[in-house]
Design a protein around this motif. Structure first.
Motif, PDB file in Angstrom:
ATOM      1  N   UNK A  88       0.819  -1.217   0.000  1.00  0.00           N
ATOM      2  CA  UNK A  88       0.000   0.000   0.000  1.00  0.00           C
ATOM      3  C   UNK A  88       0.852   1.266   0.000  1.00  0.00           C
ATOM      4  N   UNK A  89       2.130   1.147  -0.313  1.00  0.00           N
ATOM      5  CA  UNK A  89       3.041   2.299  -0.416  1.00  0.00           C
ATOM      6  C   UNK A  89       3.237   3.005   0.925  1.00  0.00           C
ATOM      7  N   UNK A  90       2.985   2.307   2.026  1.00  0.00           N
ATOM      8  CA  UNK A  90       3.028   2.936   3.334  1.00  0.00           C
ATOM      9  C   UNK A  90       4.413   3.182   3.878  1.00  0.00           C
ATOM     10  N   UNK A  91       5.439   2.625   3.230  1.00  0.00           N
ATOM     11  CA  UNK A  91       6.797   2.841   3.732  1.00  0.00           C
ATOM     12  C   UNK A  91       7.781   3.035   2.570  1.00  0.00           C
ATOM     13  N   UNK A  92       7.384   3.924   1.672  1.00  0.00           N
ATOM     14  CA  UNK A  92       8.219   4.160   0.486  1.00  0.00           C
ATOM     15  C   UNK A  92       9.178   5.323   0.631  1.00  0.00           C
ATOM     16  N   UNK A  93       9.222   5.943   1.841  1.00  0.00           N
ATOM     17  CA  UNK A  93      10.003   7.176   1.995  1.00  0.00           C
ATOM     18  C   UNK A  93      11.418   7.062   1.441  1.00  0.00           C
ATOM     19  N   UNK A  94      12.116   6.005   1.773  1.00  0.00           N
ATOM     20  CA  UNK A  94      13.541   5.943   1.447  1.00  0.00           C
ATOM     21  C   UNK A  94      13.814   5.578  -0.004  1.00  0.00           C
ATOM     22  N   UNK A  95      12.797   5.137  -0.760  1.00  0.00           N
ATOM     23  CA  UNK A  95      13.018   4.727  -2.153  1.00  0.00           C
ATOM     24  C   UNK A  95      11.710   4.882  -2.924  1.00  0.00           C
ATOM     25  N   UNK A  96      11.355   6.102  -3.222  1.00  0.00           N
ATOM     26  CA  UNK A  96      10.066   6.413  -3.832  1.00  0.00           C
ATOM     27  C   UNK A  96       9.917   5.745  -5.190  1.00  0.00           C
ATOM     28  N   UNK A  97      10.876   5.954  -6.075  1.00  0.00           N
ATOM     29  CA  UNK A  97      10.774   5.428  -7.432  1.00  0.00           C
ATOM     30  C   UNK A  97      10.797   3.908  -7.435  1.00  0.00           C
ATOM     31  N   UNK A  98      11.636   3.322  -6.598  1.00  0.00           N
ATOM     32  CA  UNK A  98      11.727   1.866  -6.542  1.00  0.00           C
ATOM     33  C   UNK A  98      10.422   1.253  -6.055  1.00  0.00           C
ATOM     34  N   UNK A  99       9.805   1.888  -5.038  1.00  0.00           N
ATOM     35  CA  UNK A  99       8.556   1.351  -4.494  1.00  0.00           C
ATOM     36  C   UNK A  99       7.437   1.416  -5.526  1.00  0.00           C
ATOM     37  N   UNK A 100       7.314   2.556  -6.211  1.00  0.00           N
ATOM     38  CA  UNK A 100       6.273   2.686  -7.236  1.00  0.00           C
ATOM     39  C   UNK A 100       6.511   1.709  -8.379  1.00  0.00           C
ATOM     40  N   UNK A 101       7.775   1.543  -8.760  1.00  0.00           N
ATOM     41  CA  UNK A 101       8.100   0.627  -9.850  1.00  0.00           C
ATOM     42  C   UNK A 101       7.768  -0.813  -9.475  1.00  0.00           C
ATOM     43  N   UNK A 102       8.094  -1.196  -8.255  1.00  0.00           N
ATOM     44  CA  UNK A 102       7.821  -2.566  -7.811  1.00  0.00           C
ATOM     45  C   UNK A 102       6.333  -2.855  -7.784  1.00  0.00           C
TER      46      UNK A 102
END
Length: 629
Positions: A88-102
């Motif tokens: 749910x993207x709740x902990x993407x702070x440290x890697x925004x682009x990587x989290x969205x891409x995954x």
């Protein structure tokens, strides 16, 4: 019934996905792609990250992407992702682009099969976590074994002459110490550091020295002291009978002897030397009451006496011995006085720093920062003494500011000298780095590992400090910025980009002043947002103010502050303030941080094996569980 896309195996055909599921996943994928497009546009071309230190280049880009993401409300997207069993993207702070891409890749695979691709990213989870860990190690040292969060302790004045205290702190597990440059001086600071370096060698460890610059001193002015008087009274029972006479030490004013209890200086040391045990010393106290002191012990330079009735001793009182010889009571310390304030009182802040009379009919007190009288305007809020008293400016002038008291306990409150003043609505036009701060910077550069700057409100404050450090050859010094004002919180993105021009960097959440400035109801939200933003920038955070404060002062913690200490483990460092039981506070905090490290990392809950309910659960392992778990 069709199988949920999130539960499909990697080899199952997408033919099982219903039309409604396809429509839902397609809509999710479209929204994610729009977000990805927006954050990619942010880092296209030149930006504020171009001037950052090479070590922070990717971190600065990630911060810019996070800031762009947080301009959108993605709560409904988060809910939809959770409903289909995806992150749910709740902990993407440290890697925004990587989290969205995954997440985008996972959605596309549900729609198009394992061969679907969503592109790649330069900053992945491992790299981002390593960046934050490296920055924290550089600034604060490596944490002790068993925990991720470091412990920072403010050194009291006693640390300058008590090497044992410093040894106990280092042995107890601190990774860093803080020296407050608002107190003591270079001689004491050097002694503290010498004791620390000796303790490092003794225990074969590394402890960082952080020197804290005071910043602009916004305090109340002086108040006339009360007449010097010492009240001495015996212990009595409920019926008023004396159960224990009062103990009074008469000491030589010129060569004072250390004594526990009440001490009264006497101007004639030879007179003291001629007193005998059992002798009675007569005097008339400040109220005109006759009192008799009985001598019970005589030592070099001091006479211990007992007093059966309450007495008030003042300078100049005559003490008459059995031989009719007379001595005079010497100088006694003045007593602090305070202004008594009630709701709807009008308090005048003045440029004039002459001591004020608390008994005067007009309520007024000085303000140590002249800039206040230029910048404050009617309607601005004012808080005193860590927010204990609040008011609103009714009238602002170049010499006086009238404050209507609005926020105060029903029974009123007392305001003393040298108490903090907070102006959350006022933009003070002055730098965070004062002349006094600049004067101690050469010492800091020579002896410390890092410097912390108070009262940071905008990026220009950071630029000024970094410029001074470069001029002094202090490029290797770590820099910590204290966020303690509303303007500092509001301008944090620009402040961080300015800070990232330096190599060793960190942010301190100074929760005391921040609570007063932002309001207690907003403090929890503000400290969370600061931690999120710093994680996005891979900047280590120091969680400060009143952590285990009751324990450090009294020897026993409150239940609430234990919970607070557990929450502090999400930061890279926790600061303890000084107190007689600070070593015990270090021990408890270390244990709490070690335990919480097994359950929590930043916003991520860690599900280690629990043993508390093994009997109830039967201790069954889930299929495929490694034997070591």
């Amino acid at each position: 019934m069709s199988q949920s896309p999130a539960l499909m195996g990697p080899n199952e055909s997408d033919a099982n996905v219903s039309t409604s599921d396809v429509a839902r996943l397609t809509a999710i994928s479209t929204r994610i792609q729009l977000l990805r497009d927006r954050i990619e546009q942010v880092v296209d071309g030149p930006g504020v990250w171009d001037d950052v230190h090479p070590q922070h280049a990717q971190s600065a880009r990630n911060l810019a992407q996070y800031l762009e993401l947080r301009t959108h409300d993605v709560r409904s997207l988060q809910i939809e992702l959770a409903e289909v069993g995806l992150s749910s993207l709740g902990r993407l702070e440290s890697q925004v682009e990587a989290a969205l891409t995954a997440v985008d890749r996972a959605v596309r695979r549900q729609l198009h099969g394992p061969q679907a691709s969503a592109g790649s990213t330069a900053l992945d989870y491992d790299v981002s976590e390593l960046a934050l860990s490296h920055n924290a190690d550089l600034l604060l040292g490596r944490p002790r074994e068993g925990r991720r969060t470091r412990i920072l302790v403010t050194l009291p004045t006693e640390a300058a002459h008590d090497a044992t205290l410093v040894n106990r702190l280092v042995r107890g597990g601190v990774e860093a110490v803080r020296i407050n440059c608002a107190h003591d001086g270079p001689q004491q600071w050097r002694s503290m550091i010498d004791h620390l370096r000796a303790a490092e060698r003794k225990y074969s460890t590394d402890v960082k020295v952080i020197m804290d610059l005071a910043g602009p001193k916004l305090r109340t002015g002086p108040i006339q002291p009360a007449p010097p008087v010492v009240k001495v009274k015996p212990a009595r029972d409920a019926l008023g009978n004396v159960t224990q006479p009062a103990e009074v030490w008469l000491i030589d004013e010129q060569n004072p002897t250390s004594a526990s209890g009440v001490t009264i200086p006497v101007t004639d040391g030879d007179w003291l030397a001629r007193r005998d045990v059992g002798e009675q010393i007569d005097c008339t106290d400040s109220r005109g009451a006759h009192r008799t002191l009985t001598v019970v012990d005589v030592i070099a330079g001091a006479v211990r006496c007992e007093l059966e009735r309450t007495g008030y001793f003042v300078p100049g009182m005559e003490l008459v011995g059995d031989d009719d010889e007379t001595a005079i009571v010497g100088a006694l310390p003045s007593r602090e006085q305070k202004l008594q304030l009630f709701a709807d009182d009008v308090l005048e802040l003045t440029r004039d720093l002459s001591p004020v009379d608390p008994a005067a009919t007009d309520l007024r007190i000085g303000c140590t920062l002249a800039q206040v009288f230029t910048d404050v305007t009617a309607g601005d809020r004012v808080f005193f003494d860590d927010g204990k008293i609040g008011g609103v400016v009714e009238e602002a002038g170049s010499e006086r500011v009238r404050v209507r008291i609005t926020d105060i306990p029903p029974s009123g409150a007392k305001l003393g000298a040298a108490k903090g003043i907070n102006l959350p609505d006022t933009k003070l036009d002055l730098p965070a780095l004062t002349g006094e701060d600049a004067a101690v910077l050469p010492f800091v550069v020579q002896h410390a590992d890092a410097v912390s700057l108070s009262f940071v409100r905008e990026a220009q404050d950071v630029a000024l400090l970094l410029s001074r450090l470069r001029d002094l050859g202090g490029d290797a010094l770590g820099v910590i910025l204290k966020i303690e004002t509303v303007s500092g919180f509001t301008n944090l993105p620009q402040i961080l980009f300015g800070l990232m021009q330096w190599r060793g960097i960190g942010v301190m959440i100074a929760r005391g002043d921040l609570a007063v400035e932002a309001g207690y109801e907003r403090l929890a939200e503000a400290q969370e947002e600061i931690m999120w933003l710093c994680e996005a920038a891979h900047v280590p955070v120091v969680w400060a103010t009143q952590v285990l404060d009751t324990l450090a002062r009294t020897g026993r913690p409150s239940r609430a502050e234990v919970t607070d200490a557990a929450m502090a483990g999400r930061a890279e460092c926790v600061m303890l303030n000084k107190g007689p039981y600070v070593v015990e506070a270090v021990s408890l905090l270390s244990g709490i941080l070690q335990r919480m490290a097994e359950h929590q990392f930043k916003k991520r809950s860690l599900m280690r094996q629990l043993h508390a309910w093994e009997d109830f659960a039967g201790g069954h392992a889930y299929p495929g569980q490694p034997a070591s778990e």
